[in-house]
Design a protein around this motif. Structure first.
Motif, short mmCIF file in Angstrom:
data_model
loop_
_atom_site.label_atom_id
_atom_site.label_comp_id
_atom_site.label_asym_id
_atom_site.label_seq_id
_atom_site.Cartn_x
_atom_site.Cartn_y
_atom_site.Cartn_z
N ALA A 343 18.48 22.08 24.29
CA ALA A 343 19.27 20.95 23.80
C ALA A 343 18.51 19.65 24.05
CB ALA A 343 20.60 20.92 24.51
N LYS A 344 18.63 18.72 23.09
CA LYS A 344 17.92 17.45 23.21
C LYS A 344 18.91 16.36 23.61
CE LYS A 344 14.40 14.81 20.85
NZ LYS A 344 13.65 14.63 19.61
N PRO A 345 18.83 15.83 24.84
CA PRO A 345 19.80 14.80 25.26
C PRO A 345 19.69 13.55 24.39
CG PRO A 345 18.49 15.60 27.12
CD PRO A 345 17.84 16.12 25.88
N MET A 346 20.85 13.00 24.03
CA MET A 346 20.89 11.80 23.20
C MET A 346 21.29 10.56 24.02
SD MET A 346 20.14 12.49 20.07
CE MET A 346 20.27 13.51 18.63
N VAL A 347 21.97 10.77 25.15
CA VAL A 347 22.47 9.67 25.98
C VAL A 347 22.13 9.95 27.44
CG1 VAL A 347 24.53 8.43 26.70
CG2 VAL A 347 24.42 9.35 24.41
N PHE A 348 21.62 8.94 28.15
CA PHE A 348 21.31 9.09 29.57
C PHE A 348 22.17 8.12 30.38
CE2 PHE A 348 17.62 10.92 27.61
CZ PHE A 348 17.23 11.93 28.48
N ALA A 349 22.60 8.58 31.56
CA ALA A 349 23.38 7.71 32.46
C ALA A 349 23.08 8.11 33.89
CB ALA A 349 24.88 7.84 32.16
N GLY A 350 23.12 7.13 34.78
CA GLY A 350 22.95 7.41 36.21
C GLY A 350 24.26 7.86 36.81
N MET A 351 24.21 8.83 37.71
CA MET A 351 25.41 9.31 38.41
C MET A 351 25.17 9.25 39.91
SD MET A 351 27.46 12.91 38.00
CE MET A 351 28.30 12.52 36.49
N TYR A 352 26.09 8.60 40.62
CA TYR A 352 25.94 8.41 42.06
C TYR A 352 27.25 8.75 42.76
CZ TYR A 352 21.94 5.67 40.46
OH TYR A 352 20.79 5.27 39.85
N PRO A 353 27.18 9.33 43.98
CA PRO A 353 28.43 9.55 44.73
C PRO A 353 28.99 8.21 45.20
CG PRO A 353 26.52 10.17 46.06
CD PRO A 353 26.00 9.81 44.70
N ILE A 354 30.31 8.09 45.26
CA ILE A 354 30.94 6.85 45.75
C ILE A 354 30.54 6.61 47.21
CG2 ILE A 354 33.18 5.82 46.36
CD1 ILE A 354 34.27 7.08 43.79
N ASP A 355 30.49 7.70 47.98
CA ASP A 355 30.08 7.64 49.39
C ASP A 355 28.86 8.54 49.55
OD1 ASP A 355 29.78 7.74 52.10
OD2 ASP A 355 31.89 8.10 52.56
N GLN A 356 27.78 8.02 50.11
CA GLN A 356 26.54 8.80 50.23
C GLN A 356 26.70 10.06 51.09
OE1 GLN A 356 23.24 8.65 48.92
NE2 GLN A 356 24.33 7.41 47.44
#
Length: 659
Positions: A343-356
């Motif tokens: 699959a070819k990704p069309m949209v990229f976004a960063g994902m981070y935990p609310i608390d490390q």
């Protein structure tokens, strides 16, 4: 005893509990042919003998359609007619098992079910796969078609042919599958099946007499669909005498049993105790359980060539069940199946935990969910403001929202998602950078990696070929919308006297966030949209930073076309002004390109009325109090910290469609 007998008919493929198994007589359910007797293991778990179904009596087919044209409702009726599930009013989207699917009323995950049907005295095994209809999940459709020999193409008798109908037809046509056109919802007041039949003949070159008119909701003519499946769709081309060759076309993770792999057998047979090898990882496993989905898991003694089912083989690691992998018997290697185009990704976004501290839990949840949704790409990433996280690639914005919702519902994980971006490319001219990267062209998925214009000969942006199907009265508005998004018209075709199909070449970043919403509102919900990858083109791109009191907010940096920078910067600043809570000090919100400020909004400070106690006297007393307050605010601004609320990211970047 009559009551117990009825209970047996109702439980379908599996007994409700060992107690019920002991109390109820072990009679054969109505949907199971007399030739295929049930056998019971010592644990009381029933098993089917699948050897009664030779390759000639197997049909593997999929249901494809535009979103909301009635695929899942048709699947429910097929399950009822074949006796796989009992007829009740509660049978609504039985194959849509995920909570997110039931909440949104859409299919997100392709689901399979095995049906037993007697036609002209012969018992047939029909393997059905219900697929998603939204453009973001077309990868699920293409994967499902690899395990099929034919498709049922469902078209709404009221809506007619839509953009995703066209896209799904060509997916099936390119895979050289038999296509059965079905016109659904003929019970609706505004249904016009004759018009839809003409559309199908004009666009797909399928004769009108081949179309079956049905109402999946009421069950009208649905039996004809099953008969047509048996007559028109060929059996799989494979042989039980050949060595085992099984394609893994889907997989899920079970906390107690490990990976459950959905397999299609292209040769040989597989049973509990067999030693198998993965062509991808070269690891060896012992089969613990095989079976079919009816639509719940139903253990069997064996699975044979041409059949579709599930397999549990003690795969504990998520990476072991690679979708598109080939499984074969130990010491009987075979040529691996071609698998799937990634699959070819069309949209990229960063994902981070609310608390490390939740980082490891989120990592585990991501691994398990990406096993179930292999179209998501994952790269490690980190941010000064948000800490360690990942850069995820999705097939579209709905895909991103559904993935985030599944993380929350299935794994109880709340995350911060940064603004979505698309993958750009830069052709480097600097010898130093070419040496550093080892190539003269780099892909940029994070605005923080955007190289300076001085070291780049040209920037490239991804493009897509979009198909819009709309009633003709909305053409003017839609053409204006497409021109605003820098689109180039490629084709225009009248499907019939009322509907038009437009083809446009779009820059991907112009449609990724809210084009679909704008199109729907302009056309009162009647227009439909679908797109496919069309490569890269040269573009005048720049990086726009957002500054809060002079400090750049890395997560809000965007790559944008030069012509749209000022308008986008102004809109972003206005949105942030509405979103960021006021502080005790003034906040300057600025959009900047390099050192140049292109837009600014000022968020005024909360201020106490320090001159309230001055009810007369000299003006200098008043000025002294105001000056002292201003100095305090200035000091506060130096040491003050501005935090952007985490729910602001997508809301800030959504354009206002009425502007």
């Amino acid at each position: 005893m009559a009551l117990a007998g009825r209970a047996v008919l109702r439980w379908g493929p599996r007994l409700p509990s060992p107690c019920a198994a002991a109390a109820a007589p072990l009679c054969r359910p109505a949907w199971l042919p007399a030739a295929c007797e049930r056998r019971y293991s010592s644990r009381g778990k029933e098993k089917l003998d699948m050897s009664m179904y030779p390759v000639e009596s197997i049909r593997n087919f999929s249901i494809i359609a535009h979103v909301d044209h009635g695929k899942s409702t048709l699947a429910d009726r097929l399950l009822e007619i074949t006796g796989t599930i009992s007829k009740t009013d509660r049978n609504k989207q039985v194959l849509d098992k995920l909570q997110v699917e039931r909440e949104r009323g859409i299919t997100v995950k392709a689901q399979s079910a095995s049906l037993f049907y007697n036609h002209e005295g012969i018992n047939y095994l029909l393997n059905l796969i219900d697929t998603p209809g939204h453009v973001d999940f077309s990868y699920e459709v293409s994967r499902s078609l690899s395990a099929c020999q034919g498709v049922i193409l469902v078209v709404d008798a009221n809506e007619g042919i839509q953009a995703q109908t066209v896209a799904n037809f060509y997916l099936a046509f390119e895979a050289q599958l038999s296509i059965i056109p079905v016109i659904n919802k003929i019970d609706l007041k505004n249904a016009d099946p004759e018009r839809v039949e003409k559309q199908i003949e004009k666009l797909f070159d399928i004769p009108t007499d081949e179309c079956i008119r049905i109402s999946a909701k009421q069950g009208t003519n649905v039996e004809k669909v099953l008969q047509k499946v048996i007559e028109k769709i060929p059996p799989p081309q494979c042989n039980t005498a050949d060595p085992l060759k099984a394609l893994v076309f889907d997989s899920t993770f079970d906390h107690y049993r490990g990976v459950v792999a959905n397999i299609a057998l292209f040769g040989g047979e597989i049973a509990k105790g067999h030693k198998i090898v993965s062509a991808h990882t070269k690891k060896r496993y012992e089969v613990n359980e095989v079976g079919i989905l009816t639509p719940n898991e139903q253990p069997t003694h064996k699975l044979y060539a041409g059949q579709v089912g599930y397999l549990i083989a003690g795969m504990k690691e998520v990476a072991e069940a690679q979708i598109g992998d080939t499984l074969f018997l130990y010491k009987q290697p075979v040529e691996p199946l071609p698998g799937f185009k990634s699959a070819k990704p069309m949209v990229f976004a960063g994902m981070y935990p609310i608390d490390q501290t939740e980082y490891n839990n989120l990592k585990s949840a991501l691994e398990r969910l990406t096993l179930n949704d292999s179209s998501v790409t994952v790269h490690r990433d980190s941010s000064l403001a948000l800490g360690a996280g990942w850069r995820l690639g999705f097939l579209g914005l709905l895909h991103m929202e559904v993935f985030n919702q599944r993380l929350e519902q299935e794994y109880n994980m709340s995350v911060i998602l940064t603004a979505p971006t698309v993958p750009y490319k830069a052709v480097l001219s600097s010898a130093k950078l070419i040496k550093e990267y080892g190539k003269d062209q780099i892909t940029i998925i994070n605005p923080a990696q955007f190289p300076d214009k001085l070291s780049v000969s040209e920037y490239l942006e991804p493009t897509v070929l979009g198909t819009i199907v709309t009633p003709h009265e909305y053409i003017g508005k839609i053409i204006t919308l497409c021109q605003d998004r820098r689109a180039v018209q490629k084709d225009m075709l009248y499907i019939d006297e009322n509907r038009v199909m437009l083809k446009y070449l779009f820059p991907l970043n112009e449609i990724v966030v809210d084009f679909y919403d704008a199109l729907k509102s302009l056309s009162s919900g009647y227009a439909s949209f679908d797109y496919e990858d069309a490569g890269y083109q040269s573009a005048d791109l720049i990086k726009m930073d957002i500054l809060l009191n002079g400090n750049p907010v890395e997560e809000l940096a965007t790559i944008i076309h030069n012509d749209k920078a000022r308008a986008a910067g102004k809109l972003l600043c206005e949105r942030l002004k509405e979103t960021i809570p006021r502080q005790l000090f003034e906040i300057a919100i600025q959009a900047a390109i390099g050192k140049k400020i292109i837009a600014r909004e000022t968020l005024k400070a909360y201020r106490k009325n320090v001159v309230a106690k001055c009810y007369g006297g000299d003006i200098t007393r008043r000025m002294k109090l105001l000056k002292r307050q201003a100095e305090g605010k200035r000091l506060m601004r130096k040491i003050g910290n501005v935090e952007v609320p985490r729910d602001a990211f997508i809301r800030v970047l959504k354009r206002e469609t009425d502007k």
